[in-house]
Scaffold this active site. Structure first.
Site, PDB file in Angstrom:
ATOM      1  N   THR A 138       0.829  -1.209   0.000  1.00  0.00           N
ATOM      2  CA  THR A 138       0.000   0.000   0.000  1.00  0.00           C
ATOM      3  C   THR A 138       0.864   1.261   0.000  1.00  0.00           C
ATOM      4  N   GLY A 176       3.329  -3.357   8.233  1.00  0.00           N
ATOM      5  CA  GLY A 176       3.693  -3.613   9.621  1.00  0.00           C
ATOM      6  C   GLY A 176       5.199  -3.745   9.747  1.00  0.00           C
ATOM      7  N   GLU A 414      -6.090  -5.933   3.836  1.00  0.00           N
ATOM      8  CA  GLU A 414      -6.197  -7.059   2.890  1.00  0.00           C
ATOM      9  C   GLU A 414      -7.366  -6.853   1.933  1.00  0.00           C
TER      10      GLU A 414
HETATM   11  C1  LIG Z   1      -9.666 -20.511  14.046  1.00  0.00           C
HETATM   12  C2  LIG Z   1      -8.910 -19.917  12.890  1.00  0.00           C
HETATM   13  C3  LIG Z   1      -7.894 -18.964  13.379  1.00  0.00           C
HETATM   14  C4  LIG Z   1      -7.226 -18.268  12.229  1.00  0.00           C
HETATM   15  C5  LIG Z   1      -5.992 -17.689  12.740  1.00  0.00           C
HETATM   16  C6  LIG Z   1      -5.543 -16.634  11.823  1.00  0.00           C
HETATM   17  C7  LIG Z   1      -4.280 -16.114  12.335  1.00  0.00           C
HETATM   18  C8  LIG Z   1      -3.981 -14.896  11.586  1.00  0.00           C
HETATM   19  C9  LIG Z   1      -3.790 -13.832  12.513  1.00  0.00           C
HETATM   20  C10 LIG Z   1      -3.849 -12.643  12.149  1.00  0.00           C
HETATM   21  C11 LIG Z   1      -4.070 -12.262  10.714  1.00  0.00           C
HETATM   22  C12 LIG Z   1      -4.111 -10.857  10.639  1.00  0.00           C
HETATM   23  C13 LIG Z   1      -2.874 -10.338   9.966  1.00  0.00           C
HETATM   24  C14 LIG Z   1      -2.670  -8.948  10.367  1.00  0.00           C
HETATM   25  C15 LIG Z   1      -1.819  -8.245   9.430  1.00  0.00           C
HETATM   26  C16 LIG Z   1      -2.601  -7.538   8.366  1.00  0.00           C
HETATM   27  C17 LIG Z   1      -1.680  -6.864   7.501  1.00  0.00           C
HETATM   28  C18 LIG Z   1      -2.348  -6.246   6.360  1.00  0.00           C
HETATM   29  C19 LIG Z   1      -1.756  -6.292   5.182  1.00  0.00           C
HETATM   30  C20 LIG Z   1      -2.333  -5.637   4.003  1.00  0.00           C
HETATM   31  O1  LIG Z   1      -3.334  -5.006   4.051  1.00  0.00           O
HETATM   32  S1  LIG Z   1      -1.470  -5.884   2.537  1.00  0.00           S
HETATM   33  C21 LIG Z   1      -2.251  -4.894   1.340  1.00  0.00           C
HETATM   34  C22 LIG Z   1      -3.567  -5.444   0.919  1.00  0.00           C
HETATM   35  N1  LIG Z   1      -4.056  -4.719  -0.218  1.00  0.00           N
HETATM   36  C23 LIG Z   1      -5.101  -5.091  -0.864  1.00  0.00           C
HETATM   37  O2  LIG Z   1      -5.735  -6.061  -0.525  1.00  0.00           O
HETATM   38  C24 LIG Z   1      -5.442  -4.285  -2.092  1.00  0.00           C
HETATM   39  C25 LIG Z   1      -6.846  -4.521  -2.549  1.00  0.00           C
HETATM   40  N2  LIG Z   1      -6.937  -4.346  -3.984  1.00  0.00           N
HETATM   41  C26 LIG Z   1      -6.853  -5.344  -4.862  1.00  0.00           C
HETATM   42  O3  LIG Z   1      -6.692  -6.511  -4.479  1.00  0.00           O
HETATM   43  C27 LIG Z   1      -6.948  -4.988  -6.302  1.00  0.00           C
HETATM   44  O4  LIG Z   1      -6.631  -3.657  -6.522  1.00  0.00           O
HETATM   45  C28 LIG Z   1      -8.334  -5.274  -6.886  1.00  0.00           C
HETATM   46  C29 LIG Z   1      -8.659  -6.742  -6.708  1.00  0.00           C
HETATM   47  C30 LIG Z   1      -9.396  -4.436  -6.219  1.00  0.00           C
HETATM   48  C31 LIG Z   1      -8.272  -4.966  -8.392  1.00  0.00           C
HETATM   49  O5  LIG Z   1      -7.181  -5.640  -8.948  1.00  0.00           O
HETATM   50  P1  LIG Z   1      -6.313  -4.968 -10.130  1.00  0.00           P
HETATM   51  O6  LIG Z   1      -5.833  -3.673  -9.681  1.00  0.00           O
HETATM   52  O7  LIG Z   1      -5.282  -5.943 -10.590  1.00  0.00           O
HETATM   53  O8  LIG Z   1      -7.405  -4.774 -11.224  1.00  0.00           O
HETATM   54  P2  LIG Z   1      -7.543  -5.418 -12.653  1.00  0.00           P
HETATM   55  O9  LIG Z   1      -6.301  -5.220 -13.426  1.00  0.00           O
HETATM   56  O10 LIG Z   1      -8.810  -4.862 -13.173  1.00  0.00           O
HETATM   57  O11 LIG Z   1      -7.669  -6.972 -12.468  1.00  0.00           O
HETATM   58  C32 LIG Z   1      -8.801  -7.431 -12.019  1.00  0.00           C
HETATM   59  C33 LIG Z   1      -8.846  -8.896 -12.490  1.00  0.00           C
HETATM   60  O12 LIG Z   1      -7.980  -9.650 -11.668  1.00  0.00           O
HETATM   61  C34 LIG Z   1      -8.732 -10.536 -10.862  1.00  0.00           C
HETATM   62  N3  LIG Z   1      -8.083 -10.554  -9.561  1.00  0.00           N
HETATM   63  C35 LIG Z   1      -7.870  -9.522  -8.749  1.00  0.00           C
HETATM   64  N4  LIG Z   1      -7.252  -9.946  -7.643  1.00  0.00           N
HETATM   65  C36 LIG Z   1      -7.062 -11.267  -7.792  1.00  0.00           C
HETATM   66  C37 LIG Z   1      -6.465 -12.262  -6.985  1.00  0.00           C
HETATM   67  N5  LIG Z   1      -5.960 -11.966  -5.778  1.00  0.00           N
HETATM   68  N6  LIG Z   1      -6.432 -13.516  -7.420  1.00  0.00           N
HETATM   69  C38 LIG Z   1      -6.965 -13.841  -8.618  1.00  0.00           C
HETATM   70  N7  LIG Z   1      -7.545 -12.935  -9.451  1.00  0.00           N
HETATM   71  C39 LIG Z   1      -7.592 -11.664  -9.035  1.00  0.00           C
HETATM   72  C40 LIG Z   1     -10.105  -9.908 -10.848  1.00  0.00           C
HETATM   73  O13 LIG Z   1     -11.085 -10.840 -10.499  1.00  0.00           O
HETATM   74  C41 LIG Z   1     -10.223  -9.419 -12.245  1.00  0.00           C
HETATM   75  O14 LIG Z   1     -10.454 -10.538 -13.076  1.00  0.00           O
HETATM   76  P3  LIG Z   1     -11.132 -10.379 -14.500  1.00  0.00           P
HETATM   77  O15 LIG Z   1     -10.231  -9.514 -15.330  1.00  0.00           O
HETATM   78  O16 LIG Z   1     -12.455  -9.743 -14.268  1.00  0.00           O
HETATM   79  O17 LIG Z   1     -11.252 -11.781 -15.017  1.00  0.00           O
HETATM   80  C1  FAD Z   2      -3.958  -2.009  10.654  1.00  0.00           C
HETATM   81  C2  FAD Z   2      -3.572  -1.988   9.214  1.00  0.00           C
HETATM   82  C3  FAD Z   2      -2.511  -2.764   8.783  1.00  0.00           C
HETATM   83  C4  FAD Z   2      -2.108  -2.724   7.457  1.00  0.00           C
HETATM   84  N1  FAD Z   2      -1.016  -3.434   7.080  1.00  0.00           N
HETATM   85  C5  FAD Z   2      -0.569  -3.339   5.807  1.00  0.00           C
HETATM   86  C6  FAD Z   2       0.608  -4.015   5.396  1.00  0.00           C
HETATM   87  O1  FAD Z   2       1.249  -4.719   6.171  1.00  0.00           O
HETATM   88  N2  FAD Z   2       1.038  -3.866   4.127  1.00  0.00           N
HETATM   89  C7  FAD Z   2       0.370  -3.115   3.233  1.00  0.00           C
HETATM   90  O2  FAD Z   2       0.811  -3.035   2.104  1.00  0.00           O
HETATM   91  N3  FAD Z   2      -0.761  -2.489   3.577  1.00  0.00           N
HETATM   92  C8  FAD Z   2      -1.241  -2.566   4.836  1.00  0.00           C
HETATM   93  N4  FAD Z   2      -2.383  -1.909   5.207  1.00  0.00           N
HETATM   94  C9  FAD Z   2      -3.078  -1.079   4.214  1.00  0.00           C
HETATM   95  C10 FAD Z   2      -4.406  -1.673   3.786  1.00  0.00           C
HETATM   96  O3  FAD Z   2      -4.212  -2.776   2.956  1.00  0.00           O
HETATM   97  C11 FAD Z   2      -5.238  -0.577   3.108  1.00  0.00           C
HETATM   98  O4  FAD Z   2      -5.546   0.391   4.078  1.00  0.00           O
HETATM   99  C12 FAD Z   2      -6.485  -1.173   2.515  1.00  0.00           C
HETATM  100  O5  FAD Z   2      -6.170  -1.969   1.398  1.00  0.00           O
HETATM  101  C13 FAD Z   2      -7.498  -0.085   2.106  1.00  0.00           C
HETATM  102  O6  FAD Z   2      -6.947   0.831   1.267  1.00  0.00           O
HETATM  103  P1  FAD Z   2      -7.019   2.406   1.538  1.00  0.00           P
HETATM  104  O7  FAD Z   2      -6.604   2.638   2.929  1.00  0.00           O
HETATM  105  O8  FAD Z   2      -6.266   3.047   0.457  1.00  0.00           O
HETATM  106  O9  FAD Z   2      -8.563   2.772   1.430  1.00  0.00           O
HETATM  107  P2  FAD Z   2      -9.289   3.430   0.199  1.00  0.00           P
HETATM  108  O10 FAD Z   2      -9.167   2.463  -0.968  1.00  0.00           O
HETATM  109  O11 FAD Z   2      -8.831   4.795  -0.003  1.00  0.00           O
HETATM  110  O12 FAD Z   2     -10.789   3.407   0.712  1.00  0.00           O
HETATM  111  C14 FAD Z   2     -11.478   4.568   1.178  1.00  0.00           C
HETATM  112  C15 FAD Z   2     -12.957   4.484   0.762  1.00  0.00           C
HETATM  113  O13 FAD Z   2     -13.043   4.480  -0.656  1.00  0.00           O
HETATM  114  C16 FAD Z   2     -13.882   3.413  -1.081  1.00  0.00           C
HETATM  115  N5  FAD Z   2     -13.389   2.868  -2.364  1.00  0.00           N
HETATM  116  C17 FAD Z   2     -12.109   2.723  -2.775  1.00  0.00           C
HETATM  117  N6  FAD Z   2     -12.063   2.124  -3.976  1.00  0.00           N
HETATM  118  C18 FAD Z   2     -13.323   1.881  -4.346  1.00  0.00           C
HETATM  119  C19 FAD Z   2     -13.934   1.250  -5.473  1.00  0.00           C
HETATM  120  N7  FAD Z   2     -13.217   0.740  -6.472  1.00  0.00           N
HETATM  121  N8  FAD Z   2     -15.277   1.168  -5.511  1.00  0.00           N
HETATM  122  C20 FAD Z   2     -16.033   1.648  -4.494  1.00  0.00           C
HETATM  123  N9  FAD Z   2     -15.506   2.236  -3.393  1.00  0.00           N
HETATM  124  C21 FAD Z   2     -14.185   2.355  -3.318  1.00  0.00           C
HETATM  125  C22 FAD Z   2     -13.761   2.358   0.004  1.00  0.00           C
HETATM  126  O14 FAD Z   2     -14.914   1.511   0.022  1.00  0.00           O
HETATM  127  C23 FAD Z   2     -13.662   3.212   1.256  1.00  0.00           C
HETATM  128  O15 FAD Z   2     -14.967   3.530   1.683  1.00  0.00           O
HETATM  129  C24 FAD Z   2      -2.814  -1.932   6.531  1.00  0.00           C
HETATM  130  C25 FAD Z   2      -3.911  -1.178   6.953  1.00  0.00           C
HETATM  131  C26 FAD Z   2      -4.290  -1.201   8.278  1.00  0.00           C
HETATM  132  C27 FAD Z   2      -5.455  -0.364   8.719  1.00  0.00           C
END
Ligand SMILES: CCCCCCCC/C=C\CCCCCCC/C=C/C(=O)SCCNC(=O)CCNC(=O)[C@H](O)C(C)(C)COP(=O)(O)OP(=O)(O)OC[C@H]1O[C@@H](n2cnc3c(N)ncnc32)[C@H](O)[C@@H]1OP(=O)(O)O
Ligand code: FAD
Length: 646
Positions: A138, A176, A414
């Site tokens: 991110t 993180g 995520e």
């Molecule tokens: C009892 C059980 C106990 C369990 C214990 C668990 C223990 C675990 C403990 C704790 C866990 C907690 C961990 C804490 C730490 C958290 C740290 C956080 C980290 C993060 O947040 S990392 C950053 C995360 N970021 C995101 O998730 C970003 C979100 N955005 C996206 O994923 C993408 O932008 C999108 C999907 C919204 C769009 O993708 P993209 O930009 O590539 O767009 P397009 O080019 O249009 O492609 C879309 C196309 O691709 C397909 N697609 C998208 N994603 C995927 C995928 N991942 N896999 C497969 N395919 C994918 C999508 O469907 C489209 O397909 P089509 O073109 O329509 O066919």
């Molecule tokens: C505690 C914590 C830990 C994290 N750890 C990590 C990490 O380890 N590594 C890492 O890379 N990232 C990490 N992140 C980042 C995290 O993955 C992002 O915050 C998350 O993916 C959301 O993105 P954003 O903050 O840019 O929100 P935004 O995308 O800006 O969202 C803001 C608003 O816009 C809306 N919006 C955005 N896009 C669309 C759309 N296409 N259509 C409709 N509405 C939309 C959303 O619904 C939301 O209401 C962490 C975040 C937190 C809070």
């Protein structure tokens, strides 16, 4: 032991232990989990309640705990990933650990994306914790993957990639372990031979291996947050940082700069799919903890009056049951959905590793949808549990504020939940395929017979009454038909296109319908998986109590979404009026088993860390003791008196 809670346990109609076995997946697994939980008796894990510490102290405590965990894992010889997970969730309690990201994102990325040579180099370093990693994706200005700005430009003359954050908005933000890690997996747009090839993953060293001083890179902590005080979420600014060609994961650039396409560009996103799948199980766990606290407390708390008799247990109030029992049913539902999600993840990722990518889109859609559905529901559920504990729920001693603050970012990280729900393109695609006569397989197969069903919004009076509200299979069927809301979303897109809107605008103008369709699809999956689970449960007493919970889950969901069911003509108005009556009957049936049902989750007191949720129910004396430990009570007269009041 509090006499109320003793009485509750005597009332149970089933064997709690046997239900615990079902939740764990068998008696052997329960036995092993309990053995691992004994680690809680280790004095090295005796620590001050983090609520009494400053942020810096909390971070330090978390680092110490993480380091201790590693040493103890080695000492106890725990190496199986599931057992490590179990061990960590016991020791971690309600808080996160400073090395959490190393385990859940950095290592899994290495495991899934290193080639043989890279595995040989990086895995020993990362599993021995010489290399401590984070996952930097991110950016300050973006989370949408195509929009990420960080670049990795290949320089064939030196065989290096040059990583750069060209703007303020491209600074990596949130990863993180900003202070803890010495390496990162960095997601960047790959440029080679002057062409952009999209997002790829690179291993970047951030800090010196001995001194931990930052290399010429700006890296640090982003400051205090809503929760996550133990975690040093960080920033990372890369100014033309050079890394060897070998540090590109899956190595898609040849020495001469030629780009070699991967089997699927989406494999780079695999770690997110893994965590999204895990978060379904985590939702179940946190919902179960919250219900355990609120239900045990409600069994020992007496308040007001129903009749002119001594104050009743608050669990006897119908409204209290209506707040808590649907959540208890949800905790059970999500536990079984969590088991399904884990199995599905490992099955499909096994196929992917063998080169069969056919189910990757379904895995992505299901994990994204269920992650959003279960975390949203759990997030609001924790707050209902907190409120149901009255004033004491507001005290940190209840653990409910911490559970909420630590859990709520699951709705954001995520993949923000709305954005995840919008990954329903797959659903609409499946609908179109089914409409064109293709036979769908798997969880989408219910769309095959939509045309015959003609589920559309037309008057309920024109439809036969399909549903017996006392019959679970009928309820599953109506959820399935409600999931045909995808048809409305597909139609909305179609109508927008007919107005000559672009595909993108048609999509955005139908986004509310799409999210609703996705929600309905996930809800159907949960009801179906819960019901399917019942057929596996042979013990008649347990089957009966879980069937009651499943009925409550299904009917409560219909009551909350009555408009959908009425509009689609799946239920008649008289049937809808019967549902609250039936729900009240179910609450009465669950009441005698409520405490036993939360006992079956089998959380040791140290894991719950809640004065209100104690197994012995001795809440008041322990609340008093906890308050006396408050740092404000360290002296009888606080220094502020001398400074400002005297
Ligand atoms: C009892 C059980 C106990 C369990 C214990 C668990 C223990 C675990 C403990 C704790 C866990 C907690 C961990 C804490 C730490 C958290 C740290 C956080 C980290 C993060 O947040 S990392 C950053 C995360 N970021 C995101 O998730 C970003 C979100 N955005 C996206 O994923 C993408 O932008 C999108 C999907 C919204 C769009 O993708 P993209 O930009 O590539 O767009 P397009 O080019 O249009 O492609 C879309 C196309 O691709 C397909 N697609 C998208 N994603 C995927 C995928 N991942 N896999 C497969 N395919 C994918 C999508 O469907 C489209 O397909 P089509 O073109 O329509 O066919
Ligand atoms: C505690 C914590 C830990 C994290 N750890 C990590 C990490 O380890 N590594 C890492 O890379 N990232 C990490 N992140 C980042 C995290 O993955 C992002 O915050 C998350 O993916 C959301 O993105 P954003 O903050 O840019 O929100 P935004 O995308 O800006 O969202 C803001 C608003 O816009 C809306 N919006 C955005 N896009 C669309 C759309 N296409 N259509 C409709 N509405 C939309 C959303 O619904 C939301 O209401 C962490 C975040 C937190 C809070």
């Amino acid at each position: 032991m509090n006499p109320d809670i003793v009485k509750e346990r005597q009332n149970a109609s089933f064997d709690v232990q046997k239900l615990t076995y079902i939740l764990d997946g068998g008696p052997e697994k329960t036995k092993r989990r309990r053995e691992i939980s004994l680690v809680l008796n280790d004095p090295d894990f005796d620590e001050e309640d983090p609520n009494f510490l400053s942020r810096s102290e909390r971070y330090e405590q978390a680092v110490r705990k993480s380091a201790q965990m590693i040493l103890k894992l080695r000492e106890y010889g725990i190496s199986d990933p599931a057992e490590i997970n179990c061990y960590k969730s016991v020791v971690r309690g309600n808080f996160h650990e400073s090395l959490g990201l190393h385990y859940v994102m950095f290592l899994p990325t290495l495991y899934s994306q290193c080639d043989q040579e890279q595995s040989k180099k990086w895995l020993p370093l990362a599993t021995s914790f010489e290399v401590l990693g984070t996952y930097a994706q991110t950016e300050l200005g973006h989370t949408h993957l195509r929009g990420l700005e960080t670049t990795a430009t290949f320089d064939p003359t030196t065989q290096e990639f040059v990583l750069n954050s060209p703007t303020v908005t491209s600074i990596k933000w949130w990863p993180g372990a900003g202070k803890t890690s010495n390496h990162a997996v960095v997601l960047a747009q790959l440029y080679t031979r002057g062409k952009c090839h999209g997002l790829h993953a690179f291993i970047v060293q951030l800090r010196h291996m001995d001194t931990h001083e930052p290399l010429p890179i700006l890296v640090g902590d982003i400051g205090p947050k809503f929760g996550f005080s133990e975690v040093d979420n960080g920033f990372l600014k890369l100014d033309h940082v050079r890394i060897p060609r070998e540090n590109m994961l899956m190595k898609h650039v040849e020495p001469d700069g030629r780009y070699v396409k991967p089997a699927s560009a989406k494999l780079t996103y695999g770690t997110m799919v893994f965590i999204r799948s895990l978060l379904v199980g985590l939702s179940a766990l946190v919902m179960a903890k919250s219900c355990t606290i609120a239900i045990r407390y409600s069994a020992v708390r007496h308040q007001s009056e129903i009749r002119s008799e001594p104050e009743p247990q608050i669990l006897d109030y119908q409204t209290q049951q209506y707040k808590l029992f649907p959540l208890l049913a949800t905790a059970y539902a999500f536990s079984f959905v969590g088991q399904y999600m884990t199995e599905t993840y490992y099955r499909i990722s096994g196929d992917i590793n063998q080169g069969d990518l056919s189910e990757l889109p379904e895995l992505h859609a299901v994990s994204a949808g269920l992650k959003a559905f279960t975390t949203w529901t759990t997030n609001t559920g924790i707050e209902v549990c907190r409120m149901s504990c009255g004033g004491h729920g507001y005290s940190r001693s209840s653990a409910l504020p911490d559970l909420y603050a630590e859990f709520t970012p699951t709705c954001t990280y995520e993949g923000e939940n709305t954005v995840m729900m919008l990954q329903t393109a797959y659903l609409v695609k499946s609908y179109r395929q089914a409409k064109a006569g293709e036979q769908l397989r798997g969880i989408m197969s219910y769309l095959n017979d939509m045309e015959q069903r003609h589920v559309r919004a037309h008057p309920a009076s024109a439809r036969p009454a399909l549903v017996d509200i006392n019959d679970l299979s009928d309820l599953v069927e109506s959820y399935k038909l409600r999931a045909a809301l995808v048809e409305s979303a597909a139609k909305s897109i179609q109508q927008e296109l007919q107005k000559r809107r672009s595909h993108e605008d048609a999509w955005n103008n139908s986004a509310i319908d799409l999210v609703k369709a996705s929600d309905a699809h996930c809800h159907y999956m949960v009801v179906k998986l819960f019901t399917d689970k019942l057929s596996e449960i042979g013990d008649p007493d347990i089957n009966l109590v879980l069937t009651t919970l499943a009925q409550l889950y299904a009917l409560h969901g219909i009551a909350l979404n009555s408009g959908d069911f009425l509009q689609a003509g799946l239920l008649t108005v008289p049937q809808m009026q019967q549902i609250p009556v039936r729900i009240k009957e179910l609450l009465c049936l669950i009441r005698p088993n409520a405490v036993a049902l939360v006992d079956a989750f089998d959380f040791p007191d140290k894991v719950l860390s809640s004065v209100l949720g104690r197994y012995d129910g001795n809440v008041y004396e322990n609340l008093f003791e906890w308050a006396r430990r408050s740092p404000l009570n360290a002296t009888e007269v606080h220094e502020s008196f001398h400074k400002y009041l005297k």
